[in-house]
Scaffold this motif. Structure first.
Motif, PDB file in Angstrom:
ATOM      1  N   THR A 119       0.811  -1.221   0.000  1.00 47.87           N
ATOM      2  CA  THR A 119       0.000   0.000   0.000  1.00 47.87           C
ATOM      3  C   THR A 119       0.839   1.263   0.000  1.00 47.87           C
ATOM      4  N   ASP A 120       2.148   1.135  -0.119  1.00 49.79           N
ATOM      5  CA  ASP A 120       3.010   2.318  -0.107  1.00 49.79           C
ATOM      6  C   ASP A 120       2.852   3.071  -1.423  1.00 49.79           C
ATOM      7  N   PRO A 121       2.279   4.280  -1.417  1.00 46.49           N
ATOM      8  CA  PRO A 121       2.073   4.992  -2.692  1.00 46.49           C
ATOM      9  C   PRO A 121       3.359   5.498  -3.308  1.00 46.49           C
ATOM     10  N   ARG A 156       4.803   2.865  -5.924  1.00 45.42           N
ATOM     11  CA  ARG A 156       3.872   2.291  -6.884  1.00 45.42           C
ATOM     12  C   ARG A 156       4.238   2.759  -8.289  1.00 45.42           C
ATOM     13  N   ARG A 187       4.180   4.370 -11.720  1.00 47.93           N
ATOM     14  CA  ARG A 187       3.369   5.447 -12.292  1.00 47.93           C
ATOM     15  C   ARG A 187       3.951   5.839 -13.649  1.00 47.93           C
ATOM     16  N   THR A 243      -4.832  -2.252   6.777  1.00 49.84           N
ATOM     17  CA  THR A 243      -3.987  -1.976   5.616  1.00 49.84           C
ATOM     18  C   THR A 243      -4.575  -2.569   4.347  1.00 49.84           C
ATOM     19  N   VAL A 287      -7.151  -0.275   3.140  1.00 52.51           N
ATOM     20  CA  VAL A 287      -6.553   0.858   2.429  1.00 52.51           C
ATOM     21  C   VAL A 287      -6.147   0.448   1.017  1.00 52.51           C
ATOM     22  N   GLU A 288      -5.567  -0.744   0.872  1.00 55.75           N
ATOM     23  CA  GLU A 288      -5.199  -1.224  -0.462  1.00 55.75           C
ATOM     24  C   GLU A 288      -6.421  -1.388  -1.354  1.00 55.75           C
ATOM     25  N   ARG A 331      -9.177   0.296  -1.128  1.00 58.43           N
ATOM     26  CA  ARG A 331      -9.630   1.638  -1.504  1.00 58.43           C
ATOM     27  C   ARG A 331      -8.763   2.214  -2.614  1.00 58.43           C
ATOM     28  N   GLN A 332      -7.463   1.958  -2.562  1.00 60.65           N
ATOM     29  CA  GLN A 332      -6.576   2.440  -3.622  1.00 60.65           C
ATOM     30  C   GLN A 332      -6.880   1.775  -4.955  1.00 60.65           C
ATOM     31  N   CYS A 333      -7.165   0.486  -4.935  1.00 64.50           N
ATOM     32  CA  CYS A 333      -7.481  -0.217  -6.176  1.00 64.50           C
ATOM     33  C   CYS A 333      -8.831   0.190  -6.743  1.00 64.50           C
ATOM     34  N   THR A 378      -9.906   3.285  -6.873  1.00 64.09           N
ATOM     35  CA  THR A 378      -9.876   4.721  -7.133  1.00 64.09           C
ATOM     36  C   THR A 378     -10.502   5.060  -8.481  1.00 64.09           C
TER      37      THR A 378
END
Length: 437
Positions: free
Chosen positions: A73-75, A78, A80, A379, A382-383, A385-387, A389
Motif C-alpha cells: 500500500t506504499d504509494p 507504486r 506510475r 492496511t 486501504v489497499e 480503496r486504492q485499487c 480509485t
C-alpha cells in the motif's frame, strides 16, 4: 536522492504504517532475545528453550505479513507513468520497497535490543528491582553471533518476502478462450454475414443437414449470440476456490480438539511450556485456523451475494459487488483476524482455572499477534480503496452522490461484522468447549 525523497515525502498515514511495522518488529525481536536469555539462564532446559523459540514463530509470521501488506500500500513505490523514463522502473521500485521494509524492521530490532539491554542493567542499573533478571540472564554476557542472528530474523525474512511479492513480472498476454460463432450469425457492422443468412434459414447451421434441430442451428436461426454456460458470470470473476476443503479442515480441527479434550491439559499456555497431552489440541487448532483463513475469501464472496438478494437497490448492489470483487484481497486478513480472535478466546478459557498467571512475555506475544492482525486488516482495506480509485472516480463523474459511496462502504463493513462475528464466536466456543468440561 530521488529514492530517498520518495521514501521521506510520504503522507503521515504512510509513515504511521511504517512505524507500526517497526513496533511489531521490536516486540518480536524482544521475544526472541528473551528466548536467548532463558537459554543462557537455564542451560539444562534445552527442550523448554526450543519450545519458547518455536512459540516466537507466530508473532514473527504476523510481523512479516504486516510488513508485506504495508509495502503493497506504499504509494511512493507504486509504478506510475513517467517514472521509468528517469530510471525508476518496476525493478527499482521493488528495491525501494524492500529497502524501506528493511529499514523499518531494523529500527524495530534496534529498539528491542536497547530495551533488552536496559532491562538487563547493561546500560544503567537494573530497573524494577531486578524483576526481569530471571528471564533476561542478567549478569551473563550475551553471545554476539546469537544476538545478531536473532535480531536479523525478522528484517531478513520481511525484506525477502517483500522483494519476492513485488518483483516485476513479465507481461504475458492472458490466454482467453475463443468463442466460436457461426459464420451466419448477424453481428453489428458485419457485411459479410448478410449473404449467408439465407443459407442458414434454408439449410440450418453450416455443416449440418437442412432441417436438423441442433443448438448451433437454433442459434443461427434466431441470429442471436449463444448464451454463456450456466454458472459463469462475465461481470464477476467467480467465487474463490477452496471453500469446501476449508470447511473440511475446520471440521477436522474441531474434531481433533474434541478428542484432545478427553484428557484436559494443564492450563499453562505460555512461552515456557506446553500443557501435557496438548499436542493433539495444538494440531487441531492449527487445522481450524488454516481452514478458517482459507474459507474467509469464499465466505466474503457469499456475503456480497447475500447483500444483493431480494431486489437490491443501488446501495446494496454497489456494496455487494464491491465485496465480491474484493473477496480475496480482504478475505485473507479478515480470516487471520478471526483465527486470532478465536485463539484468544480459547486461551482466556484456559486461564479461567487457577493456574500460573498470564506472564508478561505471553501478554507481549498476544499483543503483537493481535495488533498485527488488526493492522493488516486495516492496511488491506486501504489497499482495496486504492485499487477502487478509478471506479470511484468514474461513479463520481456519472453523478453518483458521495453519500452513496460512503454508505456502500459502511454497509460492506457492517455486513462483514454481522456475518463473521457470530461465526468467530461459534468456532471459538466449539474449540474451547472440550477444555471447559
Amino acid at each position: 536522492m530521488l529514492d530517498l525523497r520518495l521514501t521521506r515525502a510520504a503522507r503521515p498515514a504512510v509513515q504511521l504504517r511504517r512505524l507500526l511495522v517497526a513496533a511489531a518488529s521490536a516486540g518480536t525481536g524482544f521475544l526472541l532475545l528473551s528466548c536467548l536469555g532463558y537459554a543462557l539462564n537455564h542451560p539444562e532446559a534445552a527442550g523448554s528453550g526450543a519450545l519458547r523459540l518455536a512459540w516466537c514463530g507466530v508473532p514473527a509470521a504476523a510481523t512479516v505479513y504486516l510488513a508485506l501488506a504495508v509495502a503493497r500500500t506504499d504509494p511512493g513505490t507504486r509504478p506510475r507513468p513517467g517514472l521509468s523514463a528517469i530510471g525508476l522502473g518496476p525493478a527499482r521500485l521493488m528495491v525501494i520497497s524492500a529497502l524501506v521494509t528493511a529499514l523499518s524492521t531494523l529500527l524495530g530490532s534496534l529498539v528491542a535490543l536497547s530495551l533488552f539491554l536496559y532491562l538487563r542493567g547493561d546500560l544503567t542499573k537494573m530497573p524494577f528491582d531486578g524483576a526481569a533478571a530471571s528471564f533476561l540472564a542478567a549478569g551473563k554476557s550475551l553471545p554476539l553471533a546469537a544476538t545478531l542472528t536473532l535480531l536479523a530474523v525478522v528484517p531478513g525474512v520481511a525484506t525477502g518476502a517483500v522483494a519476492l511479492a513485488l518483483r516485476p513480472r513479465d507481461p504475458q498476454p492472458v490466454a482467453r478462450p475463443q468463442r466460436r460463432y457461426l459464420p451466419f450469425v448477424r453481428q453489428a457492422g458485419g457485411p459479410a454475414v448478410e449473404g449467408r443468412t439465407g443459407e442458414a434459414e434454408a439449410g440450418g447451421a453450416e455443416g449440418a443437414p437442412a432441417g436438423e434441430d441442433t443448438p448451433r442451428a437454433r442459434a443461427g436461426a434466431t441470429g442471436a449470440r449463444p448464451a454463456p454456460a450456466p454458472g459463469t458470470d462475465e461481470t464477476d470473476g467467480g467465487a474463490p476456490a477452496g471453500l469446501p476443503w476449508a470447511v473440511a479442515l475446520v471440521a477436522t480441527g474441531l474434531t481433533a480438539q474434541a478428542y484432545a479434550g478427553r484428557t484436559p491439559p494443564t492450563p499453562a499456555f505460555t512461552f515456557t511450556a506446553v500443557p501435557s497431552g496438548a499436542g493433539l489440541f495444538l494440531l487441531g487448532w492449527l487445522l481450524t485456523a488454516v481452514g478458517l483463513i482459507l474459507a474467509t475469501p469464499g465466505l466474503t464472496h457469499l456475503c456480497g451475494r447475500l447483500l444483493q438478494c431480494a431486489r437490491p437497490g443501488a446501495l446494496r448492489l454497489l456494496a455487494g459487488r464491491g465485496l465480491m470483487a474484493e473477496a480475496t484481497r480482504i478475505g485473507r486478513p479478515l480470516g487471520i483476524l478471526c483465527a486470532v480472535t478465536a485463539a484468544g478466546y480459547a486461551m482466556t478459557t484456559l486461564y479461567d482455572a487457577p493456574a500460573r498467571p498470564f506472564g508478561p512475555l505471553s501478554a507481549l506475544g498476544a499483543l503483537v499477534v493481535a495488533g498485527c492482525a488488526f493492522a493488516t486488516l486495516l492496511t488491506a482495506a486501504v489497499e482495496t480503496r486504492q485499487c477502487r480509485t478509478e471506479t470511484t472516480a468514474a461513479l463520481l463523474r456519472l453523478g453518483a452522490p458521495v453519500t452513496v459511496l460512503r454508505g456502500a462502504a459502511a454497509l460492506r463493513a457492517f455486513a462483514l461484522l454481522a456475518f463473521f462475528a457470530p461465526l468467530t464466536l461459534a468456532i471459538a466456543a466449539l474449540a474451547a468447549f472440550p477444555l471447559t468440561r
